[in-house]
Each structure stands twice: as C-alpha cells, then as structure tokens.
Design an enzyme around this catalytic site. Structure first.
Site, mmCIF file in Angstrom:
data_model
loop_
_atom_site.group_PDB
_atom_site.id
_atom_site.type_symbol
_atom_site.label_atom_id
_atom_site.label_comp_id
_atom_site.label_asym_id
_atom_site.label_seq_id
_atom_site.Cartn_x
_atom_site.Cartn_y
_atom_site.Cartn_z
ATOM 1 N N HIS A 72 0.843 -1.196 0.000
ATOM 2 C CA HIS A 72 0.000 0.000 0.000
ATOM 3 C C HIS A 72 0.876 1.243 0.000
ATOM 4 O O HIS A 72 1.882 1.297 0.707
ATOM 5 C CB HIS A 72 -0.906 0.021 1.243
ATOM 6 C CG HIS A 72 -2.053 -0.934 1.143
ATOM 7 N ND1 HIS A 72 -3.123 -0.898 2.006
ATOM 8 C CD2 HIS A 72 -2.311 -1.947 0.282
ATOM 9 C CE1 HIS A 72 -3.983 -1.852 1.675
ATOM 10 N NE2 HIS A 72 -3.504 -2.504 0.641
ATOM 11 N N TYR A 200 -9.574 4.925 7.567
ATOM 12 C CA TYR A 200 -9.790 5.269 8.985
ATOM 13 C C TYR A 200 -10.921 6.305 9.007
ATOM 14 O O TYR A 200 -10.750 7.398 8.450
ATOM 15 C CB TYR A 200 -8.534 5.895 9.597
ATOM 16 C CG TYR A 200 -7.389 4.933 9.839
ATOM 17 C CD1 TYR A 200 -6.512 4.574 8.829
ATOM 18 C CD2 TYR A 200 -7.181 4.385 11.113
ATOM 19 C CE1 TYR A 200 -5.458 3.701 9.059
ATOM 20 C CE2 TYR A 200 -6.124 3.508 11.356
ATOM 21 C CZ TYR A 200 -5.268 3.174 10.329
ATOM 22 O OH TYR A 200 -4.223 2.316 10.551
ATOM 23 N N PRO A 292 -4.269 0.228 19.226
ATOM 24 C CA PRO A 292 -3.982 -0.260 17.875
ATOM 25 C C PRO A 292 -4.068 0.762 16.740
ATOM 26 O O PRO A 292 -3.571 0.485 15.645
ATOM 27 C CB PRO A 292 -5.018 -1.375 17.665
ATOM 28 C CG PRO A 292 -6.093 -1.097 18.642
ATOM 29 C CD PRO A 292 -5.454 -0.414 19.813
ATOM 30 N N LYS A 296 0.941 -0.227 15.225
ATOM 31 C CA LYS A 296 2.351 -0.241 15.597
ATOM 32 C C LYS A 296 2.793 -1.484 16.377
ATOM 33 O O LYS A 296 3.997 -1.744 16.501
ATOM 34 C CB LYS A 296 2.680 1.003 16.462
ATOM 35 C CG LYS A 296 2.613 2.299 15.711
ATOM 36 C CD LYS A 296 3.766 2.412 14.735
ATOM 37 C CE LYS A 296 3.500 3.409 13.649
ATOM 38 N NZ LYS A 296 3.914 3.022 12.337
ATOM 39 N N TYR A 384 3.619 6.774 10.233
ATOM 40 C CA TYR A 384 2.872 5.567 9.856
ATOM 41 C C TYR A 384 3.785 4.551 9.172
ATOM 42 O O TYR A 384 3.753 3.366 9.486
ATOM 43 C CB TYR A 384 1.691 5.929 8.932
ATOM 44 C CG TYR A 384 0.621 4.871 8.907
ATOM 45 C CD1 TYR A 384 -0.571 5.037 9.592
ATOM 46 C CD2 TYR A 384 0.811 3.670 8.226
ATOM 47 C CE1 TYR A 384 -1.546 4.060 9.594
ATOM 48 C CE2 TYR A 384 -0.154 2.675 8.221
ATOM 49 C CZ TYR A 384 -1.331 2.884 8.902
ATOM 50 O OH TYR A 384 -2.293 1.899 8.908
HETATM 51 P P1 FAD Z 1 2.483 -12.041 21.271
HETATM 52 O O1 FAD Z 1 2.142 -12.078 19.833
HETATM 53 O O2 FAD Z 1 1.398 -11.766 22.250
HETATM 54 O O3 FAD Z 1 3.189 -13.417 21.603
HETATM 55 C C1 FAD Z 1 3.399 -13.852 22.919
HETATM 56 C C2 FAD Z 1 3.362 -15.370 22.939
HETATM 57 O O4 FAD Z 1 3.677 -15.808 24.260
HETATM 58 C C3 FAD Z 1 2.010 -15.930 22.607
HETATM 59 O O5 FAD Z 1 2.136 -16.915 21.606
HETATM 60 C C4 FAD Z 1 1.510 -16.499 23.923
HETATM 61 O O6 FAD Z 1 0.661 -17.616 23.741
HETATM 62 C C5 FAD Z 1 2.798 -16.845 24.614
HETATM 63 N N1 FAD Z 1 2.709 -16.887 26.081
HETATM 64 C C6 FAD Z 1 1.979 -16.078 26.893
HETATM 65 N N2 FAD Z 1 2.147 -16.433 28.184
HETATM 66 C C7 FAD Z 1 2.999 -17.469 28.184
HETATM 67 C C8 FAD Z 1 3.546 -18.278 29.215
HETATM 68 N N3 FAD Z 1 3.222 -18.058 30.497
HETATM 69 N N4 FAD Z 1 4.383 -19.277 28.879
HETATM 70 C C9 FAD Z 1 4.698 -19.507 27.568
HETATM 71 N N5 FAD Z 1 4.205 -18.775 26.547
HETATM 72 C C10 FAD Z 1 3.364 -17.768 26.853
HETATM 73 N N6 FAD Z 1 -1.656 -4.720 16.853
HETATM 74 C C11 FAD Z 1 -1.907 -4.006 15.778
HETATM 75 O O7 FAD Z 1 -1.016 -3.282 15.324
HETATM 76 N N7 FAD Z 1 -3.149 -4.094 15.161
HETATM 77 C C12 FAD Z 1 -4.140 -4.904 15.635
HETATM 78 O O8 FAD Z 1 -5.203 -4.970 15.060
HETATM 79 C C13 FAD Z 1 -3.897 -5.659 16.785
HETATM 80 N N8 FAD Z 1 -4.855 -6.466 17.313
HETATM 81 C C14 FAD Z 1 -4.580 -7.165 18.456
HETATM 82 C C15 FAD Z 1 -5.568 -7.956 19.044
HETATM 83 C C16 FAD Z 1 -5.333 -8.641 20.244
HETATM 84 C C17 FAD Z 1 -6.417 -9.505 20.857
HETATM 85 C C18 FAD Z 1 -4.057 -8.504 20.867
HETATM 86 C C19 FAD Z 1 -3.775 -9.224 22.178
HETATM 87 C C20 FAD Z 1 -3.064 -7.720 20.267
HETATM 88 C C21 FAD Z 1 -3.320 -7.048 19.072
HETATM 89 N N9 FAD Z 1 -2.337 -6.253 18.465
HETATM 90 C C22 FAD Z 1 -2.614 -5.538 17.368
HETATM 91 C C23 FAD Z 1 -1.000 -6.133 18.970
HETATM 92 C C24 FAD Z 1 -0.021 -7.061 18.252
HETATM 93 O O9 FAD Z 1 -0.694 -8.207 17.820
HETATM 94 C C25 FAD Z 1 1.100 -7.345 19.220
HETATM 95 O O10 FAD Z 1 1.800 -6.123 19.417
HETATM 96 C C26 FAD Z 1 2.058 -8.446 18.797
HETATM 97 O O11 FAD Z 1 1.405 -9.683 18.852
HETATM 98 C C27 FAD Z 1 3.303 -8.472 19.711
HETATM 99 O O12 FAD Z 1 4.063 -9.609 19.464
HETATM 100 P P2 FAD Z 1 4.776 -10.386 20.643
HETATM 101 O O13 FAD Z 1 5.539 -11.470 19.991
HETATM 102 O O14 FAD Z 1 5.481 -9.416 21.502
HETATM 103 O O15 FAD Z 1 3.610 -10.966 21.564
HETATM 104 C C1 DHB Z 2 -5.087 -3.173 11.038
HETATM 105 C C2 DHB Z 2 -5.007 -2.961 12.381
HETATM 106 C C3 DHB Z 2 -4.730 -1.705 12.859
HETATM 107 O O1 DHB Z 2 -4.634 -1.475 14.172
HETATM 108 C C4 DHB Z 2 -4.563 -0.639 12.000
HETATM 109 O O2 DHB Z 2 -4.322 0.601 12.491
HETATM 110 C C5 DHB Z 2 -4.626 -0.858 10.645
HETATM 111 C C6 DHB Z 2 -4.897 -2.149 10.166
HETATM 112 C C7 DHB Z 2 -5.386 -4.533 10.527
HETATM 113 O O3 DHB Z 2 -5.601 -5.438 11.357
HETATM 114 O O4 DHB Z 2 -5.413 -4.725 9.317
#
Ligand code: FAD
Ligand code: DHB
Length: 391
Positions: A72, A200, A292, A296, A384
C-alpha cells in the site's frame, strides 16, 4: 536441558529472535504455552512498516510476504462524509505492506522447524529462576514432565499477560500506563475489499476502520465499549454500524460477506522500563503495548528483536556486553515515538463520551489540517510508515 538463549513465547518477537540467532549459529529453545495450531490461527495485526518488511526479507523469510502481501502506498482518512488520501510514497518515498501477523508467525515457525529449531508448544507453568545470576533457569511442564532449562540469557517474549515481566522483583520497573475509555470490535469476513487502501473513519457515532488481508478477505473494526459483550453484536448489527460510520456523501457502501471471526480488544498504552533485569530481556508486548490505531504493535515487537538479536550476537561473537547494557535505552526511544503516534491517532479519530461540541470541532479541525497541509500530512505519513529502524 541446556541452551544458549531461552525464549518464552512463540509470537512474532520470540520466533524472530530464535531465527536471527540461528542464522549466526546461536542456539535457542522457544517455550510456548499454546499449541502450534492456535498460534498460527490467532488473528491480530496486519500492517508491516517498511523497516519490518526489510527485516523479514533480510533474514530470508520474505518470499511469501512479497508474493501474497499487499503493498500500500497510502491510507485514507474519512470524516464529514468525505475521504482524504495521505500519499505515503509521495510524502516519504516509502510504503507499507498488509500481511497478517499469523502469516508472519507461520513463516517463522516453518523456517525454525525446517532448520531443526526447537519450539516446545503447549509448555505450561513456566517459571523463571536466578535471572540475576550467571546461569538463569526456566522451570516448565511439557508432555506431562517437569523440566528445567539452563541458559545464558532469557528473552521474555510472552506478551502482555505473560510471566516474564512479573518475574522481575518489585521496585525495579517503572510502569507508565494509560487506559482508553473504549475498545475495538474486530471482524474478519469473506468479502472483497471496498477500497484499495485502508480507510480510517471518524464519525459522530464513533471510529471505524476498513482493512483487509487478501483480495477476498477483509478485516474491519468498530469502536465499542471496552467491556462490550460480543453476544450483543449479531452479524447484521455489525454490518449496519460499519455502513453508518463509513458513509460518504457519494453513497459509499462496504462490501459485506460471511463473518469468519469476531472479538473485542481493550485499548491501552503501557510501557515498562527498563526492558531488562539481570539476564532477562523483555521484548514486544511483554514490555509495552500501544492502542492499535496506527498499527504499531507487531512492528515495535520486531524492532525490539532487531536490536536484541544484534546485542546478543555481539556478546557471543566478541564477548562485548555494551550493546546488551544499552538494549533498553535504544528500544525505549522507538517505543515512546510509537506510543505518542498511536495515542495521537486514537485521540484524533475516536468518539469520547465526555467530549462536548467544542472538542469534536477541535478533532475535525485537526483532521482537516492533517489532510490539507503537506507538512502535517508528512508528519502522519512519516510516523505511519515507521521511523527509527536504523538506530
Ligand atoms: P504475542 O504475539 O502476544 O506473543 C506472545 C506469545 O507468548 C504468545 O504466543 C503467547 O501464547 C505466549 N505466552 C503467553 N504467556 C505465556 C507463558 N506463560 N508461557 C509460555 N508462553 C506464553 N496490533 C496491531 O497493530 N493491530 C491490531 O489490530 C492488533 N490487534 C490485536 C488484538 C489482540 C487480541 C491482541 C492481544 C493484540 C493485538 N495487536 C494488534 C498487537 C499485536 O498483535 C502485538 O503487538 C504483537 O502480537 C506483539 O508480538 P509479541 O511477539 O510481543 O507478543
Ligand atoms: C489493522 C489494524 C490496525 O490497528 C490498523 O491501524 C490498521 C490495520 C489490521 O488489522 O489490518
């Protein structure tokens, strides 16, 4: 058991770290609470900054992203029934890629397993011991057995609700937190995207976002109460509300389709500093989360790992620990930039129940400025597409 780096959590952060260490011949074991199937299906973020895309390509797992990801070159802001495009390419020379987080996770898991890497899915009761000693250990349960993993360093990549951050003694971390008075109801649906780029929308009824995952799958969000009961949102109510918030004077209609998944996410900003204690290094959501708006979260997690992997590799290759000691400081600069941008986008686009008409006019004026002034548009675009990848 023994390894060089013990990694807790198989999200984007933990898996990318394990992969990057492997490329330099450093061993790690990843302990993950959930099953492989669960982490590969968990629908979350979808936007990769230019720097995240470069990192994924540089570590050799970008083929599918380059084939299936959607490049995009801008985004749309919609308010007052009109759409205004922010042209990233023209304003910054860069763009973004829309590619689901679970696809990044799938690609990383495949690469690790193909290289003989160890990811112990369904590891429970993870507890960290002696994190401030020379050789920390991780106690956990796997396949009905109580096990002990000795390592040189631990990477806490277990997300916001994980066990690593709470293992740091009281009084060490400074916590900065802000809870927003709303959440997002997100859906994944079988429908053709209704726009080439994300929309948005700031509407008097509340915020809405139109995003996508492929030419046949869309991802849409609507602002809701933080504790919204998803059972009160049958599919037709979701589509109706999305259509109202996305409306334009020209009669825009969102393509509708079968809803495959729906869920509510609360919105908060959170930073724990420093992101290190003894031989434990926190990365990604375990150390910080952003609201969200602006996408980021996953990008920040990958940015932390780029810095952490470099510091750990330097320790093994030269014995030098300066980069490890500087890890938290280097990450936190980017974390606060992302916090500010996400807070700013959230504040500009959402409906706040306590706002009066004056405050709504301020939001609309800000939106007109951001879409009308090249300087203001460039500021949004620069944030962004992502900055601070080359620190
Ligand atoms: P995570 O992806 O959370 O990975 C952590 C891992 O650790 C998971 O697999 C979990 O199962 C594991 N874990 C947890 N506890 C334990 C334990 N005690 N022992 C062993 N393993 C464990 N960001 C956006 O930019 N846009 C979005 O739309 C968006 N939607 C989201 C929706 C939800 C429900 C959530 C929770 C987050 C969302 N985010 C979004 C944020 C984004 O997905 C996260 O910033 C990203 O996943 C961070 O990656 P990570 O690897 O740090 O953590
Ligand atoms: C998506 C999520 C976001 O938080 C955003 O700002 C833009 C796109 C997505 O899940 O596609």
């Amino acid at each position: 058991m023994r390894t060089q780096v013990g990694i807790v959590g198989a999200g984007p952060a933990g898996l990318m770290l394990s992969h990057m260490l492997h490329l330099k011949g450093i061993e790690s074991i990843v302990l993950e609470l959930r099953s492989r199937d669960y982490v590969e299906k968990r629908v979350r973020a979808g936007v990769l900054e230019h720097g995240a895309m470069d990192l994924i390509n540089a570590v050799g797992i970008g083929d599918r992203m380059m084939r299936e990801g959607m490049a995009h070159h801008g985004v749309n802001l919609r308010f007052d029934g009109e759409t205004h495009r922010i042209d990233f390419e023209q304003l910054t020379g860069r763009g973004i890629v829309v590619y689901g987080q679970q696809e990044v996770v799938k690609d990383l898991i495949a690469a690790r397993l193909e290289a003989g890497g160890q990811i112990l899915f369904e590891s429970s009761e993870v507890r960290l011991r002696d994190i401030d000693a020379k050789s920390p250990t991780i106690h956990f349960r796997h396949n009905g057995e109580d096990l002990l993993l000795h390592c040189d360093m631990i990477a806490g990549c277990d997300g916001f609700h994980g066990v690593c951050r709470p293992s740091i003694p009281d009084g060490v971390l400074r916590i900065h937190e802000h809870t927003f008075p709303f959440g997002w109801l997100g859906i994944l649906a079988e429908a053709e995207p209704s726009s080439e780029e994300l929309i948005y929308a700031s509407h008097d009824r509340g915020f809405a976002l139109h995003s996508m995952r492929s030419p046949t799958i869309v991802r849409n969000y609507i602002q809701c109460e933080p504790d919204e009961d998803i059972n009160e949102w049958p599919d037709n109510r979701i589509w109706e509300e999305l259509q109202r918030r996305m409306e334009t004077r020209e009669g825009f209609r969102l393509n509708e389709g079968r809803i495959l998944e729906k869920g509510v996410t609360p919105m908060r900003g959170f930073v724990a500093e420093p992101m290190q204690y003894g031989n434990l290094y926190l990365a990604g959501d375990s150390a910080h989360i952003v609201p969200p708006t602006g996408a980021k979260g996953m990008n920040l997690a990958l940015k932390d790992i780029k810095i952490l992997a470099d510091a750990m590799i330097t320790r093994y290759e030269t014995g030098g620990t300066d980069k490890l000691e500087d890890y938290s400081r280097r990450c936190v600069l980017g974390v606060w930039r992302a916090q500010h941008f996400s807070w700013w986008m959230t504040s500009m686009l959402h409906r706040f129940n306590q706002h009066d008409v004056y405050q709504r006019q301020l939001q609309l004026s800000q939106l007109r400025y951001v879409t009308g002034s090249e300087a203001a548009a460039r500021s949004l675009a620069e944030n962004y597409v992502g900055m601070l990848w080359d620190l």
